[in-house]
Design an enzyme around this catalytic site. Structure first.
Site, mmCIF file in Angstrom:
data_model
loop_
_atom_site.group_PDB
_atom_site.id
_atom_site.type_symbol
_atom_site.label_atom_id
_atom_site.label_comp_id
_atom_site.label_asym_id
_atom_site.label_seq_id
_atom_site.Cartn_x
_atom_site.Cartn_y
_atom_site.Cartn_z
ATOM 1 N N LEU A 89 0.800 -1.177 0.058
ATOM 2 C CA LEU A 89 0.073 -0.043 0.066
ATOM 3 C C LEU A 89 0.923 1.115 0.104
ATOM 4 C CD1 LEU A 89 -2.308 1.686 0.459
ATOM 5 C CD2 LEU A 89 -2.294 1.389 3.062
ATOM 6 N N TYR A 139 -11.854 6.018 5.257
ATOM 7 C CA TYR A 139 -11.364 5.320 4.285
ATOM 8 C C TYR A 139 -11.557 6.008 3.024
ATOM 9 C CZ TYR A 139 -8.696 2.409 7.391
ATOM 10 O OH TYR A 139 -7.667 1.782 8.208
ATOM 11 N N GLN A 140 -12.816 6.456 2.987
ATOM 12 C CA GLN A 140 -13.302 7.082 1.686
ATOM 13 C C GLN A 140 -12.243 8.421 1.459
ATOM 14 O OE1 GLN A 140 -17.581 8.188 1.257
ATOM 15 N NE2 GLN A 140 -17.211 9.056 -0.865
ATOM 16 N N ARG A 141 -12.069 9.116 2.446
ATOM 17 C CA ARG A 141 -11.214 10.377 2.294
ATOM 18 C C ARG A 141 -9.839 9.786 1.759
ATOM 19 N NH1 ARG A 141 -6.365 9.993 4.949
ATOM 20 N NH2 ARG A 141 -7.487 8.605 6.323
ATOM 21 N N HIS A 182 -12.956 -3.148 7.317
ATOM 22 C CA HIS A 182 -12.962 -2.180 8.184
ATOM 23 C C HIS A 182 -14.335 -2.027 8.894
ATOM 24 C CE1 HIS A 182 -8.761 -1.300 7.598
ATOM 25 N NE2 HIS A 182 -8.869 -0.958 6.143
ATOM 26 N N ASP A 222 -19.661 7.146 18.893
ATOM 27 C CA ASP A 222 -19.067 6.012 18.349
ATOM 28 C C ASP A 222 -17.788 5.835 19.005
ATOM 29 O OD1 ASP A 222 -19.677 3.972 15.565
ATOM 30 O OD2 ASP A 222 -17.601 4.262 16.572
ATOM 31 N N ARG A 231 -6.509 2.224 17.457
ATOM 32 C CA ARG A 231 -5.286 2.392 16.783
ATOM 33 C C ARG A 231 -4.798 3.706 17.035
ATOM 34 N NH1 ARG A 231 -4.574 2.289 10.114
ATOM 35 N NH2 ARG A 231 -2.514 2.684 10.003
ATOM 36 N N HIS A 247 -20.726 -0.114 20.597
ATOM 37 C CA HIS A 247 -21.698 0.955 19.930
ATOM 38 C C HIS A 247 -23.184 1.041 20.516
ATOM 39 C CE1 HIS A 247 -18.835 -0.705 17.168
ATOM 40 N NE2 HIS A 247 -18.890 0.374 16.589
HETATM 41 CA CA LIG Z 1 -17.579 1.745 15.514
HETATM 42 MG MG LIG Z 2 -8.974 -4.462 8.063
#
Ligand SMILES: [Ca+2]
Ligand SMILES: [Mg+2]
Ligand SMILES: [Ca+2]
Ligand SMILES: [Ca+2]
Ligand SMILES: [Mg+2]
Ligand SMILES: [Mg+2]
Ligand SMILES: [Mg+2]
Lengths: 734, 734
Positions: B132, B260-262, B413, B433, B438, B464
């Site tokens: 990546l 992740y879209q970002r 994800h 949320d 991480r 959640h």
């Molecule tokens: Ca969550």
């Molecule tokens: Mg993953």
């Protein structure tokens, strides 16, 4: 017949208390031309106009603070004071009527009132649960009455004075000598309340009572209040002068700490202003070498970069120089204290001024562009009436502010926190003082009053960043003992702004044990930011366990030592505050330095400590035995040395790097320190060697028995003789 | 011989990829006259000039993210890309030389490199631990190469292409088909990296590989990555088009979520810009009804009032539209998407633009005063390639933003969080949320990578604000099962901005159990702020225990129920995330409403819930079984109904009042709700009665089997017939 304050021929003209006839004329002549004054006036007008539309409510007293009747009566006196001022400045009868009608409602209600039904206070009021709040009421209401005095008829004044003001003043003084004849911020309010109404009513006897206290109070010596505070000491001077003499040090530090100083400063200064207006011959602003004006300067220096007061003793965090009391303080200090242009900087930030001569002078000066930045420097503020009872030492370097407390007990709001410190970075607490356990005026939390955790946790030694011996608090948590002692300054030296050092000694907190703590804030080109060097040297006649906690805020990232995390969390100890800590992690030193790395607000911190093999390393969290969730769940790192007579704790705190959650870049996430080492620690000298990761070495050495600036010292260290002058030295030794 | 992209006679002129010869000429002609472009250019110049002074470093790869070699190579590609652009715009050879010298250093190093020594990834790179990151490198470096292409000699280009770019492109594609031939944001980077260098080198075969994937990858079907993500599904379309087709819904929502879209949008859009430059006939911005441009709009709507992305699925909090990726997104969307003036508002806040045609057009339009406020409204963003796999529903009213998730799994994800929600007040999380476990790029925390608590805690259902059955996660925490399902929208109706309602159904998370959650954001003159009504209706074939947590942030003030606080803290459960919760308090409902009042950021909140006698009330805190202190110690309030087939949870959340630590005034500290009651709850209808403290009553009723706008309904309630049209009604019933 009433003895008058004015001389025989003078007419009792009003306003005279805070506003004056001359001052009002001056204000009127400038209306519309002084922006900050005009906006402050508009804000007050908008607020009072809205309040007048809502109508007058004078409910029968019932609630504790936070409750309806409490908040209503409180709002009433604030509104009346402002309405009185608006009447004087705007000459609109609406405001005078509002004040009169409300006062008449009080004059009707007051004679019917029993003592307030809530029984929690040692000195209950009638409108409020404490005589203190009744006194607040009278301090503000006297001003309102003064403003409409001449507008009222003689008959109206007689009703108000006979049914309301005189019995009110008597009740909070003669009716409550245990409150009135005391040295305490509460008593100051009582004294001033009586003094203010005395001036308006021109009553010499009341004024004398305010200034000097009740002549014969019949209070037993050694009497205490409901939370253990001393009421009467042998031979104590009381009244306004008593409260001015004892709690203020020559530097203007108020022994209860800035939170209460802020609260007390309003009555001190507003009454001083009144006395200056009606009895200028007292030269009140020059009293005790100008202590009232020094006190304002001290207060402003006891704030972080955001203007928040350092939470010394019982103090709710977030109180700041934006409070209405500090607006009054700053304006009065500017007007009566020689027009210091740095005060205008604070006034600009406050963005409002008092609606009187003092506020006008500030607003005019700001309009004329006279403001200069208020620069806070490192400062020592001595404690004690004579300035000889320790101090608060504040070291400032770049964005860091270190607050070190080696003062006296601080009266009934004091904490058992000798030689404790807290650290701020750009206004953010990094190593915190917990503050108090109270949610002021939030009724859901015990009526907004002190919570029991204030005694069981917040006041205890373990709640502070300072040394605890054998899991007991300083002075065994005994107020009377604590009140007899104070720490001793050893040195406070900030001449070299790259090497600022403060050191103090405590010998009474634990009889037989001497603790000396030295804190240096050192700026060196090899470090990204100034760092803190902290040396706690303990010598005892007996073997003890010593705990040194660091109440860091933020997210633990990494330690260089192994620790276990227990499956179930239990309390760290049984009493003295330890019952409120959970033991979240536990490690044992292998004899190497201990490194503790965390992140707060996207900045990294590393605490490196000298530890000996077997020293215990505890990760703790506040919150055990807290059945009502009154305490904040915040963490601590505790270094524990067991079964030692003598011990030395040496730690170095680095502030470094940054993280951005937007770029996700972590810069300089690790500290620079490779090792710190105690080279020498005896009765005469302590020497620390600091080694950085790029193998540079520095020596910090100090003389323990000679703080004189011209003392000559030498040590033979690492095959070299190091010589220096003065109590300490810091130098590279590569 | 290499197949060319250009037709037979065309010369391979540069720049052509992002910058174009025509665009550069336009930029040069406007230099010094377009403020936002000029300052962006100056910033880039200052940064690169400083970097050039430091010299070039191309270290041998060694570290994980956060470590030195990782961060150095990352910085290198970012610097080269900017230096290339500066060379084109400023025509200063210094920048071209810098890029050339660094590229040559890479061309010398690359052929010597083994696979990266860190073994953590399922697709290791050579410069970085993941292919990546190697792909990131090539996406940026291709742009740098394009900028200096014509300035280099043929010999230099041959060295770079033969020793560096071709082997590099082959390694991340043919060398790692499990990475390249996949639908995943990582693969998009791989595809685009190959596509970008293909365009610069004019290589048709590489471009085809980028667009359509490797023809025959020999990957086993059903293969998974190291954290359980699916690599290859039967018959899956791959390459750039594959990644464009599947994860984006017709509304531009990217199934992995905005964080992740970002991250993925940069390669998507920058490559689209390149394709538009070199192959306009593909009409890439019109592909799939303009999904790339819709995606930018979706992303901007997935932010709170501060521009922070809602942390859906694995997402680090604090990532926002201020990221460099979003600068590119906004500028490209403006330029290619019809010059929407609201995008200029975001660009102004970002305060920088891309140094290309798109950024120039934005800066020019801002200079011309064309910006209009970007107003975020309530919006439903459908999930799934066809838009039929549930959605994210966002309700907005005044300062409140409610984010309700009834979408698909969200690829590898994704979290097991069907029908979960979070609530924001003026950009402050109120019911949170948790986000991910991480610390991205913070090496101290597991090299900055996903921590094991991400799996054991953050992904689990109990982490959640949604329903948990029998202490297990949705789909039993099985990714494969979760990936086969999505929630079903029942209704999303925001036509009446005072009565916005969203409702969705989940029938697969727990087989045999149907959950319908309805959330309304209601603005009514009797309430200070809009309030949230939350109805969770559960029907099951079997008896179960149901937990509904509320992850409030802030300080608990008061509950109306009694609870015990245990002396020692133990974990709430054994697995599925429960092992990370401490049980801090425990109460049992007496059958009355449960009221839970807290304070956050000087605002008060009250959650009133319908509970039945015997329902358990748990006060929990995150942090158990967290040996490295990876989790934040934040609280939750959990309502637990035991041994029930059917159940209904009804809660009403009020936002009210304020507290000032400066004035110490608490205003409106209590909620307005006296009682809420379920009047009716059957298969066809659910009706709730709400009573306020001043005894006003309202009815909220809904049809459970007919979401049509013109359905006619009537219920006989409290001796009255209530009739309405459409799926729900809210009305006063006094
Ligand atoms: Ca969550
Ligand atoms: Mg993953
Ligand atoms: Ca304290
Ligand atoms: Ca602060
Ligand atoms: Mg602050
Ligand atoms: Mg007290
Ligand atoms: Mg935010």
């Amino acid at each position: 017949a009433q003895q008058r304050i004015l001389t025989h021929n003078e007419v009792n003209h009003h306003p005279k208390l805070i506003l004056t006839q001359k001052g009002v004329a001056e204000i009127k002549s400038k209306l519309g031309s002084i922006p900050l004054f005009d906006t402050s006036l508009e804000e007050a007008k908008a607020e009072i106009d809205a309040e007048i539309r809502l109508g007058i409510e004078v409910p029968i007293p019932k609630d504790l603070s936070g409750g309806y009747t409490h908040e209503r009566h409180k709002r009433n006196f604030l509104m009346m004071q402002k309405a009185g001022v608006l009447f004087q400045i705007l000459e609109d009868d609406t405001y005078a009527k509002y004040v009169r009608d409300m006062l008449m409602a009080y004059a009707k209600l007051y004679p019917t009132l029993p003592i307030h039904p809530q029984e929690r206070s040692y000195a209950r009021g009638k409108l409020f649960w404490q005589a203190l709040n009744d006194s607040n009421w009278l301090v503000y209401t006297s001003q309102a009455y003064d403003c409409i005095y001449d507008w009222l008829s003689k008959e109206e004044r007689d009703v108000l004075e006979n049914d309301l003001f005189r019995p009110f003043a008597d009740y909070i003084s003669i009716g409550n000598p245990q409150f009135f004849n005391r040295v305490h911020n509460h008593s100051t309010w009582g004294n001033v309340a009586v003094g203010m109404i005395a001036v308006v009513m021109d009553d010499a006897e009341l004024l004398d009572r305010a200034l000097h206290g009740i002549k014969d109070d019949n209070l037993p010596k050694g009497m205490r209040d409901d939370d253990g505070g001393m009421i009467k000491k042998e031979g104590q001077k009381v009244g306004f002068y008593g409260n001015l003499d004892e709690p203020f040090s020559p530097d203007g530090y108020y022994t209860e700490g800035p939170y209460y100083q802020r609260y007390a400063m309003y009555p001190f200064l507003i009454f001083a202003q009144a006395l200056q207006n009606v009895k200028p011959e007292l030269k009140i602003f020059e009293y005790k070498d100008g202590v009232l004006l020094k006190a304002v300067n001290a207060l402003l220096n006891l704030t972080d970069v955001n203007g928040d007061f350092f939470p010394i003793n019982d103090a709710q965090k977030g109180m700041s120089y934006y409070s209405r009391e500090l607006v009054t303080c700053v304006d009065i200090a500017y007007y009566y204290g020689g027009q210091n242009p740095e005060l205008l900087d604070i006034a600009q930030k406050q963005n409002r001024v008092s609606l009187d001569d003092t506020g006008l002078s500030v607003a005019v000066a700001i309009k004329e562009g006279k403001a200069k930045p208020f620069v806070k420097k490192s400062i020592e503020l001595r404690d004690g009436q004579m300035g000889d009872e320790g101090a608060i030492g504040i070291l400032r370097s770049d964005d860091l502010e270190l607050v070190f407390k080696y003062a006296a007990q601080g009266l009934s709001h004091g904490h058992y926190d000798k030689l404790s410190f807290s650290l701020y970075n750009a206004g953010q607490e990094v190593l915190q003082d917990y503050g108090l356990a109270r949610y002021v005026n939030i009724e859901q939390k015990g009526g907004g009053n002190y919570l029991k955790e204030n005694t069981t946790w917040a006041k205890q030694t373990i709640a502070h960043n300072t040394l605890v011996q054998n899991e007991t608090s300083h002075f065994n948590g005994n107020y009377e003992t604590g009140s007899q002692h104070h720490s001793e300054k050893y040195l406070f030296d900030v001449e070299d702004k790259n090497l600022q050092v403060v050191s103090a000694i405590e010998e009474n907190a634990y009889p037989g044990t001497k603790i000396q703590r030295t804190m240096a804030l050192i700026k060196d080109a090899d470090f990204e930011n100034p760092f803190v060097l902290d040396i706690v040297k303990v010598n005892s006649a007996t073997s003890n366990n010593y705990d040194l906690p660091f109440y860091y805020l933020g997210q633990l990232l990494q330690t260089n030592f192994k620790y276990e995390t227990p499956k179930t969390l239990t309390q760290l100890g049984d009493s003295n505050g330890y019952q409120h800590l959970y033991k979240e992690g536990f490690g044992i030193s292998d004899g190497n330095n201990t490194s503790f790395n965390w992140m707060l607000d996207n900045t990294f911190y590393t605490l490196t400590s000298v530890t000996s093999k077997g020293d215990e390393l505890v990760l703790a969290r506040i919150g055990a035995n807290d059945p009502a969730f009154n305490l904040r769940r915040e963490p601590a790192f505790i270094i524990r040395k067991k079964d030692k007579k003598d011990a030395i704790f040496v730690s170095l705190l680095e502030t470094h790097g940054s993280y951005s959650p937007v770029s996700e870049l972590a810069l300089n996430a690790y500290g620079q320190i490779k090792n710190i080492r105690v080279i020498l620690n005896d009765e005469a000298y302590t020497a620390i060697e600091i080694t950085s990761k790029n193998n540079k070495k520095w020596l910090f050495a100090m003389a323990n028995n000679n703080s004189s600036d011209d003392g000559q010292h030498q040590l033979y260290i690492n095959d070299t003789t190091v010589k220096w002058e003065g109590p300490f030295v810091f130098k590279p030794i590569n």
